[in-house]
Design a protein around this motif. Structure first.
Motif, PDB file in Angstrom:
ATOM      1  N   CYS A   1       1.026  -1.093  -0.072  1.00 14.69           N
ATOM      2  CA  CYS A   1      -0.106  -0.003  -0.169  1.00 14.69           C
ATOM      3  C   CYS A   1       0.825   1.223  -0.046  1.00 14.69           C
ATOM      4  O   CYS A   1       1.884   1.265   0.170  1.00 14.69           O
ATOM      5  CB  CYS A   1      -0.976   0.060   1.218  1.00 14.69           C
ATOM      6  SG  CYS A   1      -0.292   0.343   2.647  1.00 14.69           S
ATOM      7  N   GLU A   2       0.332   2.506  -0.105  1.00 11.77           N
ATOM      8  CA  GLU A   2       0.985   3.780  -0.423  1.00 11.77           C
ATOM      9  C   GLU A   2       1.853   3.996   0.996  1.00 11.77           C
ATOM     10  O   GLU A   2       2.961   4.382   1.012  1.00 11.77           O
ATOM     11  CB  GLU A   2       0.132   4.786  -0.523  1.00 11.77           C
ATOM     12  CG  GLU A   2       0.528   6.034  -0.365  1.00 11.77           C
ATOM     13  CD  GLU A   2       1.596   6.500  -1.630  1.00 11.77           C
ATOM     14  OE1 GLU A   2       2.335   7.481  -1.645  1.00 11.77           O
ATOM     15  OE2 GLU A   2       1.378   5.744  -2.743  1.00 11.77           O
ATOM     16  N   ALA A   3       1.232   3.515   2.049  1.00  6.27           N
ATOM     17  CA  ALA A   3       1.829   3.943   3.517  1.00  6.27           C
ATOM     18  C   ALA A   3       3.267   2.998   3.675  1.00  6.27           C
ATOM     19  O   ALA A   3       4.133   3.081   4.241  1.00  6.27           O
ATOM     20  CB  ALA A   3       0.910   3.634   4.720  1.00  6.27           C
ATOM     21  N   CYS A   4       3.001   1.776   2.952  1.00  9.84           N
ATOM     22  CA  CYS A   4       4.120   0.723   3.263  1.00  9.84           C
ATOM     23  C   CYS A   4       5.333   1.129   2.152  1.00  9.84           C
ATOM     24  O   CYS A   4       6.451   0.807   2.390  1.00  9.84           O
ATOM     25  CB  CYS A   4       3.704  -0.665   3.191  1.00  9.84           C
ATOM     26  SG  CYS A   4       2.841  -1.054   4.811  1.00  9.84           S
ATOM     27  N   GLU A   5       4.891   1.270   0.850  1.00 14.30           N
ATOM     28  CA  GLU A   5       5.686   1.908  -0.062  1.00 14.30           C
ATOM     29  C   GLU A   5       6.544   3.036   0.022  1.00 14.30           C
ATOM     30  O   GLU A   5       7.818   3.153  -0.384  1.00 14.30           O
ATOM     31  CB  GLU A   5       5.286   1.763  -1.526  1.00 14.30           C
ATOM     32  CG  GLU A   5       4.620   0.287  -1.728  1.00 14.30           C
ATOM     33  CD  GLU A   5       5.640  -0.732  -2.060  1.00 14.30           C
ATOM     34  OE1 GLU A   5       6.574  -0.247  -2.754  1.00 14.30           O
ATOM     35  OE2 GLU A   5       5.604  -1.629  -1.700  1.00 14.30           O
ATOM     36  N   HIS A   6       6.040   4.067   0.509  1.00 14.45           N
ATOM     37  CA  HIS A   6       6.515   5.516   0.616  1.00 14.45           C
ATOM     38  C   HIS A   6       6.221   6.063   1.985  1.00 14.45           C
ATOM     39  O   HIS A   6       5.415   6.513   2.556  1.00 14.45           O
ATOM     40  CB  HIS A   6       5.822   6.201  -0.455  1.00 14.45           C
ATOM     41  CG  HIS A   6       5.885   5.942  -1.703  1.00 14.45           C
ATOM     42  ND1 HIS A   6       7.127   6.095  -2.549  1.00 14.45           N
ATOM     43  CD2 HIS A   6       4.897   5.360  -2.672  1.00 14.45           C
ATOM     44  CE1 HIS A   6       6.761   5.601  -3.832  1.00 14.45           C
ATOM     45  NE2 HIS A   6       5.319   5.133  -3.754  1.00 14.45           N
ATOM     46  N   ASP A   7       7.355   5.441   2.918  1.00 14.35           N
ATOM     47  CA  ASP A   7       7.036   5.928   4.229  1.00 14.35           C
ATOM     48  C   ASP A   7       7.568   7.178   4.432  1.00 14.35           C
ATOM     49  O   ASP A   7       8.791   7.640   4.523  1.00 14.35           O
ATOM     50  CB  ASP A   7       8.055   4.747   5.038  1.00 14.35           C
ATOM     51  CG  ASP A   7       7.870   5.096   6.601  1.00 14.35           C
ATOM     52  OD1 ASP A   7       6.713   5.744   7.086  1.00 14.35           O
ATOM     53  OD2 ASP A   7       8.697   4.750   7.523  1.00 14.35           O
ATOM     54  N   THR A   8       6.537   7.950   4.759  1.00 13.41           N
ATOM     55  CA  THR A   8       6.764   9.600   5.062  1.00 13.41           C
ATOM     56  C   THR A   8       6.271  10.023   6.289  1.00 13.41           C
ATOM     57  O   THR A   8       6.712  11.025   6.834  1.00 13.41           O
ATOM     58  CB  THR A   8       5.769  10.302   4.081  1.00 13.41           C
ATOM     59  OG1 THR A   8       4.424  10.177   4.591  1.00 13.41           O
ATOM     60  CG2 THR A   8       5.917  10.121   2.644  1.00 13.41           C
ATOM     61  N   ASP A   9       6.220   9.050   7.307  1.00 12.55           N
ATOM     62  CA  ASP A   9       5.929   9.255   8.594  1.00 12.55           C
ATOM     63  C   ASP A   9       7.164   9.132   9.707  1.00 12.55           C
ATOM     64  O   ASP A   9       6.961   8.881  10.774  1.00 12.55           O
ATOM     65  CB  ASP A   9       4.474   8.768   9.117  1.00 12.55           C
ATOM     66  CG  ASP A   9       3.393   9.280   8.513  1.00 12.55           C
ATOM     67  OD1 ASP A   9       3.764  10.674   8.241  1.00 12.55           O
ATOM     68  OD2 ASP A   9       2.597   8.559   8.257  1.00 12.55           O
ATOM     69  N   VAL A  10       8.282   8.622   9.129  1.00 11.39           N
ATOM     70  CA  VAL A  10       9.191   8.262   9.978  1.00 11.39           C
ATOM     71  C   VAL A  10       9.790   9.098  11.055  1.00 11.39           C
ATOM     72  O   VAL A  10       9.730   8.786  12.308  1.00 11.39           O
ATOM     73  CB  VAL A  10      10.755   8.001   9.104  1.00 11.39           C
ATOM     74  CG1 VAL A  10      11.962   7.804  10.177  1.00 11.39           C
ATOM     75  CG2 VAL A  10      10.428   6.950   8.157  1.00 11.39           C
ATOM     76  N   SER A  11       9.897  10.495  10.974  1.00 20.22           N
ATOM     77  CA  SER A  11      10.365  11.412  11.896  1.00 20.22           C
ATOM     78  C   SER A  11       9.146  11.551  12.840  1.00 20.22           C
ATOM     79  O   SER A  11       9.341  11.742  14.033  1.00 20.22           O
ATOM     80  CB  SER A  11      10.547  12.765  11.309  1.00 20.22           C
ATOM     81  OG  SER A  11       9.371  13.285  10.514  1.00 20.22           O
ATOM     82  N   LEU A  12       7.772  11.582  12.560  1.00 20.58           N
ATOM     83  CA  LEU A  12       6.481  11.623  13.354  1.00 20.58           C
ATOM     84  C   LEU A  12       6.786  10.318  14.285  1.00 20.58           C
ATOM     85  O   LEU A  12       6.365  10.586  15.209  1.00 20.58           O
ATOM     86  CB  LEU A  12       5.323  11.821  12.556  1.00 20.58           C
ATOM     87  CG  LEU A  12       5.270  13.148  12.123  1.00 20.58           C
ATOM     88  CD1 LEU A  12       4.061  13.172  10.911  1.00 20.58           C
ATOM     89  CD2 LEU A  12       5.052  14.224  13.024  1.00 20.58           C
TER      90      LEU A  12
END
Length: 137
Positions: A36-47
């Motif tokens: 899915c989008e959340a697994c393919e493009h992890d944009t929430d690492v810092s959060l």
């Protein structure tokens, strides 16, 4: 119409896990990995890192009964959850509800408590949860 259907096999809190952690859990439990989008493009690492730090600090303040400091940290957690690209509805709902209680324990003015309660109710309504909450009143 081509519409993708998705099913969350591991629950709403999974968005607080890294994609690697989610995929390991999926592989161990269900025998597949997710793309899915959340697994393919992890944009929430810092959060997620911020949420881990806040969680540790909040536990400390709770153990010391420092409710005003706990309330401030918890507000930071709510803001971090709201900024996540993969919105975690259940976690945010829980945090908004807990925020009301922490405001009371932290002796916040009634105006603040009322505004937090209203924010929680608005989120319940916008998320389709208002009717289920009404059932228990």
């Amino acid at each position: 119409i081509d519409t993708e259907v998705t099913v969350n096999y591991i629950g709403d809190k999974c968005l607080l896990m890294s994609p690697d952690e989610r995929n390991k859990l999926l592989a161990d439990t269900w025998g597949f990995s997710c793309n899915c989008e959340a697994c393919e493009h992890d944009t929430d690492v810092s959060l997620r890192k911020l949420l881990d730090i806040l969680q540790m600090k909040m536990r400390e303040k709770l153990c010391l009964s420092k409710f005003e400091e706990l309330f401030k940290l918890h507000n930071q957690k709510v803001l971090a959850l709201q900024r996540m690209k993969s919105l975690n509805h259940q976690e945010l709902l829980n945090c908004l509800q807990v925020n009301v209680l922490l405001a009371v324990f932290a002796n916040q003015p009634s105006k603040i408590v009322k505004s937090l309660l209203q924010a929680w109710e608005v989120f319940c309504e916008s998320d389709g949860l208002f009717e289920s909450r009404q059932t228990f009143e």
